[in-house]
Design a protein around this motif. Structure first.
Motif, short mmCIF file in Angstrom:
data_model
loop_
_atom_site.label_atom_id
_atom_site.label_comp_id
_atom_site.label_asym_id
_atom_site.label_seq_id
_atom_site.Cartn_x
_atom_site.Cartn_y
_atom_site.Cartn_z
N LEU A 272 0.82 -1.29 0.09
CA LEU A 272 0.02 0.22 -0.03
C LEU A 272 0.78 1.25 -0.10
O LEU A 272 0.34 2.29 -0.37
CB LEU A 272 -0.99 -0.03 1.19
CG LEU A 272 -1.98 -1.14 1.20
CD1 LEU A 272 -3.14 -0.96 2.22
CD2 LEU A 272 -2.76 -0.81 -0.15
N ALA A 273 2.14 1.35 0.40
CA ALA A 273 2.82 2.36 0.53
C ALA A 273 3.15 2.89 -0.90
O ALA A 273 3.56 3.93 -1.51
CB ALA A 273 4.28 2.01 0.80
N ARG A 274 2.93 1.79 -2.00
CA ARG A 274 3.19 2.24 -3.54
C ARG A 274 1.85 2.74 -4.26
O ARG A 274 1.80 3.06 -5.38
CB ARG A 274 3.82 0.90 -4.27
CG ARG A 274 4.85 0.23 -3.78
CD ARG A 274 5.15 -1.16 -4.34
NE ARG A 274 5.94 -2.00 -3.62
CZ ARG A 274 6.23 -3.12 -3.89
NH1 ARG A 274 5.75 -3.82 -4.92
NH2 ARG A 274 7.12 -3.94 -3.07
N TRP A 275 0.92 2.77 -3.21
CA TRP A 275 -0.64 3.11 -3.81
C TRP A 275 -0.53 4.52 -4.65
O TRP A 275 -0.24 5.34 -3.62
CB TRP A 275 -1.57 3.06 -2.77
CG TRP A 275 -2.93 3.34 -3.21
CD1 TRP A 275 -3.70 4.44 -2.64
CD2 TRP A 275 -3.62 2.74 -4.22
NE1 TRP A 275 -4.84 4.51 -3.24
CE2 TRP A 275 -4.91 3.59 -3.94
CE3 TRP A 275 -3.57 1.69 -5.11
CZ2 TRP A 275 -6.03 3.46 -5.01
CZ3 TRP A 275 -4.82 1.45 -6.04
CH2 TRP A 275 -5.70 2.41 -5.72
N PRO A 276 -0.77 5.03 -5.87
CA PRO A 276 -0.33 6.01 -6.45
C PRO A 276 -1.54 6.87 -6.11
O PRO A 276 -1.25 8.39 -6.43
CB PRO A 276 -0.02 5.64 -7.73
CG PRO A 276 -1.04 4.41 -7.96
CD PRO A 276 -0.96 3.71 -6.68
N HIS A 277 -2.65 6.55 -5.71
CA HIS A 277 -3.89 7.69 -5.73
C HIS A 277 -4.03 8.02 -4.21
O HIS A 277 -3.68 7.35 -3.23
CB HIS A 277 -5.10 6.92 -6.27
CG HIS A 277 -4.92 6.17 -7.46
ND1 HIS A 277 -4.74 7.05 -8.67
CD2 HIS A 277 -4.83 4.86 -7.82
CE1 HIS A 277 -4.54 6.35 -9.76
NE2 HIS A 277 -4.60 4.82 -9.38
N GLY A 278 -4.61 9.16 -4.14
CA GLY A 278 -4.87 9.73 -2.91
C GLY A 278 -5.95 9.08 -2.07
O GLY A 278 -5.94 9.37 -0.72
N TRP A 279 -7.02 8.74 -2.73
CA TRP A 279 -8.25 8.09 -1.78
C TRP A 279 -7.73 6.73 -1.21
O TRP A 279 -6.69 6.08 -1.54
CB TRP A 279 -9.35 7.95 -2.76
CG TRP A 279 -9.10 7.64 -4.06
CD1 TRP A 279 -8.83 8.44 -5.18
CD2 TRP A 279 -9.22 6.22 -4.58
NE1 TRP A 279 -8.62 7.68 -6.23
CE2 TRP A 279 -8.81 6.69 -6.02
CE3 TRP A 279 -9.48 5.10 -4.10
CZ2 TRP A 279 -8.76 5.37 -6.90
CZ3 TRP A 279 -9.36 3.94 -5.05
CH2 TRP A 279 -8.95 4.38 -6.25
#
Length: 286
Positions: free
Chosen positions: A115-122
């Motif tokens: 999840l640290a790589r999750w590129p979206h803000g939501w």
């Protein structure tokens, strides 16, 4: 009859109860989510049945099943409530949040570290579950589960394949996998026996196995050098890379895949982006 007159007589409270039961799969869970009693939900469903003139659920009180008429009705009611929720939350982060149901050990050892790589803000909301799937997805929008080789998704669901299931015996350095104590989990207690039968190799001693409630704790015991276990490669990627666990016989596949399940129809943009991101993360794992 005017539109205003028709809207005034819509049984919105009963329809909301019906939607919650269909979405969550039980009256008890619906009551918990809506903050009312089981009896209140039951009364609303009975009222709605009386208004409609047909039954919505069959079966005993503790195992009610939706009728075909209920399924057809929810195909209209469910999306209508989703559109209402989207309209009310428009302009906030709530309408962009995606709820994901995931196998517990996979969530802890594969999904959450990424999840640290999750590129979206939501936000992604994660619930851990091993429950069988139906169209309700337990209230989630996406559910990550195993799909056996040759199996079809449950009715009303679409399966998005993520990665092939590779599994095999692993042990800490210095542990003899062929003679070490067997470590097994309640979710798959026959894993070592299945491996031995499938490969004609011998893994684990004849001593009584050490049993764990979850694969997570089984893997921790394996890391501590307490024995040998058979587990899925995706769950132990960091330990294999760092050589904290070794795979003396490699990994096999039974054709099953990890898959992300969603409801039929066109998912919203946030859900599509999440599914694409999951597939990209799985491709890196593969």
């Amino acid at each position: 009859m005017s539109s205003a007159h028709k809207y005034r007589h819509l049984p919105l409270t009963a329809l909301r109860a019906f939607d919650a039961v269909m979405r969550l799969g039980s009256m008890t869970r619906a009551a918990d989510q809506l903050g009312v009693t089981h009896g209140a939900i039951s009364r609303q469903i009975n009222t709605l049945q009386d208004d409609l003139g047909y039954r919505l659920f069959d079966g005993p009180r503790n195992a009610r099943r939706p009728t075909p008429e209920a399924t057809r009705l929810w195909a209209e009611v469910g999306p209508a409530f989703e559109r209402l929720a989207a309209a009310l939350s428009a302009g906030t982060d709530l309408d962009r949040r995606v709820q994901v149901s995931c196998l517990s050990t996979l969530a802890g050892r594969w999904l959450i570290p990424r999840l640290a790589r999750w590129p979206h803000g939501w936000e992604i909301e994660i619930t851990e579950s091993y429950a069988d799937l139906d169209r309700s997805l337990g209230g989630a929008e996406v559910a990550i589960r195993m799909l056996n080789a040759g199996a079809e998704p449950p009715a009303g669901l679409v399966a998005v394949p993520l990665m092939v299931n590779h599994y095999g015996p692993v042990a800490a350095p210095g542990v003899d996998a062929a003679a070490a104590r067997r470590l097994i989990s309640r979710s798959h207690p026959q894993a070592i026996d299945d491996w031995n039968a499938r490969t004609a190799l011998r893994v684990g001693s004849d001593a009584p196995p050490m049993l764990f409630d979850h694969q997570q704790t089984m893997i921790e015991a394996c890391l501590a050098g307490l024995g040998v276990c058979v587990t899925q490669q995706a769950l132990i990627e960091p330990e294999l890379s760092s050589a904290r666990l070794l795979s003396p016989f490699g990994f096999e596949t039974d054709g099953a895949v990890f898959a992300a399940f969603r409801r039929e129809g066109t998912p919203r943009a946030e859900t599509r982006r999440l599914l694409a991101w999951l597939q990209a993360q799985a491709a890196q794992s593969t």
